[in-house]
Design a protein around this motif. Structure first.
Motif, short mmCIF file in Angstrom:
data_model
loop_
_atom_site.label_atom_id
_atom_site.label_comp_id
_atom_site.label_asym_id
_atom_site.label_seq_id
_atom_site.Cartn_x
_atom_site.Cartn_y
_atom_site.Cartn_z
N PRO A 12 -6.64 -0.75 4.38
CA PRO A 12 -6.62 -1.37 3.05
C PRO A 12 -5.18 -1.61 2.58
CG PRO A 12 -8.15 0.47 3.11
CD PRO A 12 -7.37 0.50 4.39
N PRO A 13 -4.98 -2.55 1.70
CA PRO A 13 -5.96 -3.22 0.86
C PRO A 13 -6.67 -4.39 1.53
CG PRO A 13 -3.79 -3.96 0.24
CD PRO A 13 -3.61 -2.90 1.30
N ARG A 14 -6.34 -4.70 2.78
CA ARG A 14 -7.11 -5.74 3.48
C ARG A 14 -8.58 -5.31 3.47
NH1 ARG A 14 -4.62 -6.70 8.83
NH2 ARG A 14 -3.34 -8.19 7.70
N GLN A 15 -9.46 -6.24 3.19
CA GLN A 15 -10.89 -5.94 3.09
C GLN A 15 -11.58 -6.09 4.43
OE1 GLN A 15 -12.49 -4.96 0.08
NE2 GLN A 15 -10.34 -4.65 -0.37
N HIS A 47 -1.32 -0.27 -3.47
CA HIS A 47 -2.37 0.53 -2.84
C HIS A 47 -1.79 1.84 -2.29
CE1 HIS A 47 -4.70 1.84 0.68
NE2 HIS A 47 -5.72 1.60 -0.11
N ASP A 48 -0.71 1.73 -1.53
CA ASP A 48 -0.13 2.88 -0.85
C ASP A 48 0.42 3.92 -1.83
OD1 ASP A 48 -0.76 1.35 1.34
OD2 ASP A 48 1.33 0.89 1.87
N ALA A 49 0.91 3.46 -2.97
CA ALA A 49 1.49 4.39 -3.96
C ALA A 49 0.46 5.38 -4.49
CB ALA A 49 2.10 3.60 -5.12
N ALA A 50 -0.80 5.04 -4.42
CA ALA A 50 -1.86 5.92 -4.94
C ALA A 50 -2.39 6.89 -3.89
CB ALA A 50 -3.01 5.08 -5.48
N LEU A 51 -1.90 6.81 -2.66
CA LEU A 51 -2.42 7.66 -1.58
C LEU A 51 -1.67 8.98 -1.49
CD1 LEU A 51 -2.89 4.91 1.15
CD2 LEU A 51 -4.66 5.99 -0.27
N PRO A 52 -2.34 10.05 -1.03
CA PRO A 52 -1.69 11.36 -0.93
C PRO A 52 -0.94 11.57 0.38
CG PRO A 52 -4.00 11.60 -0.41
CD PRO A 52 -3.78 10.14 -0.79
#
Length: 87
Positions: A12-15, A47-52
């Motif tokens: 993601p964010p590719r669907q 997208h990546d900024a929200a990942l742990p």
């Protein structure tokens, strides 16, 4: 904690179905136990900024098995002390 390097063009964010599967699989791992090498896509930074875990984006729309990608994966595995890599 040992880390795993995940090398994927389908992230993601590719669907898509594979992207959804990969994201769901990685969501089961402990925070900080992963490093992802993926291709770039519009909206990736947000997208990546929200990942742990850390996501490193190759400056390409498609991550192919090239010598450059292999060098990047090897470098990331060393830098992050990854004991496991999956593609």
């Amino acid at each position: 904690m040992s880390r795993t390097l995940v090398v994927t063009n389908d992230f993601p964010p590719r669907q898509g179905g594979i992207q959804t599967f990969v994201a769901a699989l990685l969501a089961t791992r402990p925070p900080g136990s992963l490093v992802v090498l993926a291709s770039d896509h519009p909206g990736s930074a947000e997208h990546d900024a929200a990942l742990p875990y850390e996501v490193v984006r190759a400056p390409t729309g498609m991550l192919l098995p090239t010598p450059g990608a292999a060098r990047t994966a090897a470098r990331l595995a060393r830098e992050h002390e990854c004991r496991t890599v999956f593609f």
